[in-house]
Scaffold this motif. Sequence first.
Motif, PDB file in Angstrom:
ATOM      1  N   ILE A   1       0.837  -1.203   0.000  1.00  0.00           N
ATOM      2  CA  ILE A   1       0.000   0.000   0.000  1.00  0.00           C
ATOM      3  C   ILE A   1       0.874   1.256   0.000  1.00  0.00           C
ATOM      4  O   ILE A   1       0.644   2.199  -0.773  1.00  0.00           O
ATOM      5  CB  ILE A   1      -0.943  -0.002   1.222  1.00  0.00           C
ATOM      6  N   ARG A   2       1.884   1.253   0.848  1.00  0.00           N
ATOM      7  CA  ARG A   2       2.777   2.415   0.955  1.00  0.00           C
ATOM      8  C   ARG A   2       3.591   2.600  -0.324  1.00  0.00           C
ATOM      9  O   ARG A   2       3.708   3.715  -0.847  1.00  0.00           O
ATOM     10  CB  ARG A   2       3.691   2.226   2.157  1.00  0.00           C
ATOM     11  N   SER A   3       4.129   1.521  -0.864  1.00  0.00           N
ATOM     12  CA  SER A   3       4.952   1.602  -2.074  1.00  0.00           C
ATOM     13  C   SER A   3       4.147   2.089  -3.271  1.00  0.00           C
ATOM     14  O   SER A   3       4.653   2.826  -4.116  1.00  0.00           O
ATOM     15  CB  SER A   3       5.571   0.241  -2.389  1.00  0.00           C
ATOM     16  N   ALA A   4       2.901   1.677  -3.350  1.00  0.00           N
ATOM     17  CA  ALA A   4       2.059   2.079  -4.471  1.00  0.00           C
ATOM     18  C   ALA A   4       1.507   3.489  -4.305  1.00  0.00           C
ATOM     19  O   ALA A   4       0.943   4.047  -5.259  1.00  0.00           O
ATOM     20  CB  ALA A   4       0.896   1.087  -4.621  1.00  0.00           C
ATOM     21  N   GLY A   5       1.670   4.056  -3.126  1.00  0.00           N
ATOM     22  CA  GLY A   5       1.187   5.413  -2.894  1.00  0.00           C
ATOM     23  C   GLY A   5      -0.322   5.534  -2.943  1.00  0.00           C
ATOM     24  O   GLY A   5      -0.856   6.562  -3.377  1.00  0.00           O
ATOM     25  N   VAL A   6      -1.020   4.501  -2.487  1.00  0.00           N
ATOM     26  CA  VAL A   6      -2.483   4.534  -2.505  1.00  0.00           C
ATOM     27  C   VAL A   6      -2.981   5.661  -1.604  1.00  0.00           C
ATOM     28  O   VAL A   6      -2.610   5.748  -0.436  1.00  0.00           O
ATOM     29  CB  VAL A   6      -3.071   3.186  -2.044  1.00  0.00           C
ATOM     30  N   LYS A   7      -3.805   6.513  -2.171  1.00  0.00           N
ATOM     31  CA  LYS A   7      -4.361   7.640  -1.420  1.00  0.00           C
ATOM     32  C   LYS A   7      -5.690   7.194  -0.811  1.00  0.00           C
ATOM     33  O   LYS A   7      -6.646   6.873  -1.528  1.00  0.00           O
ATOM     34  CB  LYS A   7      -4.567   8.841  -2.337  1.00  0.00           C
ATOM     35  N   ILE A   8      -5.733   7.187   0.519  1.00  0.00           N
ATOM     36  CA  ILE A   8      -6.865   6.600   1.242  1.00  0.00           C
ATOM     37  C   ILE A   8      -7.624   7.678   2.006  1.00  0.00           C
ATOM     38  O   ILE A   8      -7.028   8.536   2.663  1.00  0.00           O
ATOM     39  CB  ILE A   8      -6.370   5.540   2.249  1.00  0.00           C
ATOM     40  N   GLY A   9      -8.928   7.611   1.945  1.00  0.00           N
ATOM     41  CA  GLY A   9      -9.795   8.413   2.802  1.00  0.00           C
ATOM     42  C   GLY A   9     -10.607   7.479   3.682  1.00  0.00           C
ATOM     43  O   GLY A   9     -11.146   6.480   3.191  1.00  0.00           O
ATOM     44  N   ALA A  10     -10.673   7.753   4.976  1.00  0.00           N
ATOM     45  CA  ALA A  10     -11.420   6.892   5.899  1.00  0.00           C
ATOM     46  C   ALA A  10     -12.391   7.744   6.709  1.00  0.00           C
ATOM     47  O   ALA A  10     -11.971   8.706   7.364  1.00  0.00           O
ATOM     48  CB  ALA A  10     -10.468   6.144   6.827  1.00  0.00           C
ATOM     49  N   ASP A  11     -13.656   7.397   6.656  1.00  0.00           N
ATOM     50  CA  ASP A  11     -14.673   8.116   7.432  1.00  0.00           C
ATOM     51  C   ASP A  11     -15.257   7.168   8.471  1.00  0.00           C
ATOM     52  O   ASP A  11     -15.925   6.190   8.124  1.00  0.00           O
ATOM     53  CB  ASP A  11     -15.784   8.621   6.515  1.00  0.00           C
ATOM     54  N   PRO A  12     -15.003   7.422   9.756  1.00  0.00           N
ATOM     55  CA  PRO A  12     -15.532   6.549  10.820  1.00  0.00           C
ATOM     56  C   PRO A  12     -17.036   6.708  11.034  1.00  0.00           C
ATOM     57  O   PRO A  12     -17.613   5.974  11.842  1.00  0.00           O
ATOM     58  CB  PRO A  12     -14.761   7.002  12.069  1.00  0.00           C
ATOM     59  N   LEU A  13     -17.662   7.675  10.340  1.00  0.00           N
ATOM     60  CA  LEU A  13     -19.087   7.971  10.529  1.00  0.00           C
ATOM     61  C   LEU A  13     -19.417   8.213  11.996  1.00  0.00           C
ATOM     62  O   LEU A  13     -20.475   7.804  12.485  1.00  0.00           O
ATOM     63  CB  LEU A  13     -19.965   6.843   9.957  1.00  0.00           C
ATOM     64  N   GLY A  14     -18.495   8.864  12.696  1.00  0.00           N
ATOM     65  CA  GLY A  14     -18.743   9.198  14.091  1.00  0.00           C
ATOM     66  C   GLY A  14     -18.692   8.015  15.030  1.00  0.00           C
ATOM     67  O   GLY A  14     -19.194   8.092  16.158  1.00  0.00           O
ATOM     68  N   GLY A  15     -18.060   6.928  14.594  1.00  0.00           N
ATOM     69  CA  GLY A  15     -18.066   5.705  15.381  1.00  0.00           C
ATOM     70  C   GLY A  15     -16.773   5.418  16.114  1.00  0.00           C
ATOM     71  O   GLY A  15     -15.858   6.247  16.187  1.00  0.00           O
ATOM     72  N   ALA A  16     -16.686   4.201  16.641  1.00  0.00           N
ATOM     73  CA  ALA A  16     -15.610   3.815  17.555  1.00  0.00           C
ATOM     74  C   ALA A  16     -14.245   3.727  16.892  1.00  0.00           C
ATOM     75  O   ALA A  16     -13.223   3.682  17.586  1.00  0.00           O
ATOM     76  CB  ALA A  16     -15.953   2.468  18.210  1.00  0.00           C
ATOM     77  N   SER A  17     -14.190   3.695  15.562  1.00  0.00           N
ATOM     78  CA  SER A  17     -12.896   3.601  14.880  1.00  0.00           C
ATOM     79  C   SER A  17     -12.222   4.951  14.716  1.00  0.00           C
ATOM     80  O   SER A  17     -11.152   5.036  14.111  1.00  0.00           O
ATOM     81  CB  SER A  17     -13.074   2.947  13.506  1.00  0.00           C
ATOM     82  N   VAL A  18     -12.804   6.010  15.268  1.00  0.00           N
ATOM     83  CA  VAL A  18     -12.344   7.369  14.975  1.00  0.00           C
ATOM     84  C   VAL A  18     -10.864   7.584  15.269  1.00  0.00           C
ATOM     85  O   VAL A  18     -10.149   8.215  14.481  1.00  0.00           O
ATOM     86  CB  VAL A  18     -13.227   8.411  15.709  1.00  0.00           C
ATOM     87  N   SER A  19     -10.343   7.068  16.377  1.00  0.00           N
ATOM     88  CA  SER A  19      -8.927   7.261  16.690  1.00  0.00           C
ATOM     89  C   SER A  19      -8.051   6.142  16.140  1.00  0.00           C
ATOM     90  O   SER A  19      -6.826   6.248  16.141  1.00  0.00           O
ATOM     91  CB  SER A  19      -8.729   7.378  18.209  1.00  0.00           C
ATOM     92  N   TYR A  20      -8.669   5.083  15.654  1.00  0.00           N
ATOM     93  CA  TYR A  20      -7.911   3.952  15.106  1.00  0.00           C
ATOM     94  C   TYR A  20      -7.309   4.306  13.754  1.00  0.00           C
ATOM     95  O   TYR A  20      -6.190   3.900  13.438  1.00  0.00           O
ATOM     96  CB  TYR A  20      -8.804   2.712  14.987  1.00  0.00           C
ATOM     97  N   TRP A  21      -8.037   5.053  12.941  1.00  0.00           N
ATOM     98  CA  TRP A  21      -7.548   5.348  11.591  1.00  0.00           C
ATOM     99  C   TRP A  21      -6.298   6.219  11.617  1.00  0.00           C
ATOM    100  O   TRP A  21      -5.360   5.989  10.846  1.00  0.00           O
ATOM    101  CB  TRP A  21      -8.663   5.983  10.762  1.00  0.00           C
TER     102      TRP A  21
END
Length: 546
Positions: free
Chosen positions: A220-240
């Motif tokens: 993922i890092r080598s390919a430079g994949v540009k990622i957007g992550a939306d926790p939708l206000g949920g418990a994963s908010v600090s995980y991303w």
Amino acid sequence: MHERAGTPATASDLIDVEALVRAYYERKPDASVPAQRVAFGTSGHRGSALTSSFNEDHILAITQAIVEYRSAQGITGPLFIGADTHALSAPAQTTALDVLVANKVRVLADEFDDYVPTPALSHAILKWNNDPARRAEGEADGIVITPSHNPPQDGGFKYNPPHGGPADSDATSWIANRANELIAGGLADVRQAEPSGVETYDFRGEYVADLANIIDFDAIRSAGVKIGADPLGGASVSYWGAIRDAYDLDLTVVNERVDPAWAFMTLDWDGKIRMDPSSPSAMASVLEHAGDYDILTGNDADADRHGIVTPDGGLMNPNHYLAVAIEYLFAHRPNWRADAAIGKTLVSSSMIDRVADALGRRLWEVPVGFKWFVPGLVDGSVGFGGEESAGASFLRFDGTVWTTDKDGILLCLLASEIRAVTGRSPSELYRDLVDRFGDPAYERTDAAASAAQKAALGKLDGDAITATELAGEPITAKLSHAPGNGAAIGGVKVETADAWFAARPSGTEDVYKIYAESFKGPEHLAEVQAAAKAIVDAALTAARSS
């Protein structure tokens, strides 16, 4: 479809959080009213304080029942506990801690007083129980407090035994029956104490560090994949953010807001606020950013569900993504068992069947509910387990268990790995599957049913269906038990060479659900749906008269 589906929530759509929490403590359930009793579905007990179906008395009783259950099962290790961002989750956790501490249960809560996604809690239980030194102190289990993607006024309470996944029906029935006895008895047998001496556990740190053993971050890092992550206000908010920092990814947390009223959400298909990452209506504001990232993702409130958005395809249908994920994983995980099966629920797309056949892998089809995948994930005999409602998990690189509950964070990260390794989006890869196997039309609809009809459908035997044809095709199977494990479906499934339908009673509404799919297109799907209703209604009529 509600006229305001997909539009931003307004003040009139929002809950009064203070009133909701007040109702949690003030309202008392009536054990003689079925809707106010403890009832475990496939994902625990759920309800709302405003309808007296999720209140302090419920949580006191359920927790005491869990204490007694684990004692009877000889579970003597720590109990991991975590909660999501729903308004009722924090007070419910406080209530549960009161009971657990009073009963001298060793409890591990989050080290940073953070929200805990369902997969992180499952991961914690398994990490403990797979360590011989820790296991010698006693097997661990857990409680996760969440109603998943349900609306803001709802609460949920789920027990995960030592296998780390959702408890089976034997356990949940015992716990629910005992909890209702305790409520009917005025909670006289419930122990309570101030929650002092609770130990802590770094759910986030342990989970994030271990992801390197299941996701190819180097690619993922080598390919430079540009990622957007939306926790939708949920418990994963600090995980991303923690994942971004740990693995040096080009990852943006699209929305870091946590609001128990979810004022930033767009309304779901029925006009309600619901954090469903597989719903185009609920994900409408996220979809506005689809062109900004190579992979854009969403999770629900406890992060056990995933939503995958690509620049070329928009929000992927969960069935489509599952099929792509399966084909990719079984081609890129050489250390999995050669006989590792592909697990799917019987209402998931038959595109998965065709992918499995092409891969030469055994298909393991089970009833609705992620709990059915637990044994296979634990021993590595099932490489991937997924269900049509955007929930799945799979094995580590070495073929050992990762989680035995659904992991939405994991499936979101997998989309970026797929993009990095293949150079193509999951949407593109699904179009390849369509070229090879056909283009199925899939939909779930509801049909009205009384309580008696729902009860009859839940017990209906496939042999009770007398029809020999479905929408112009010979019927090849009439199932009331899942082919994979022989467990009762709680309804029926009827199959032909190019189509199928399954009918199951709703646990919350006076309807039964019809899941249907056709590889002959939308018009044929409509015929299948109409025929399904006629076939089920005829079978129910015959069952009632016999």
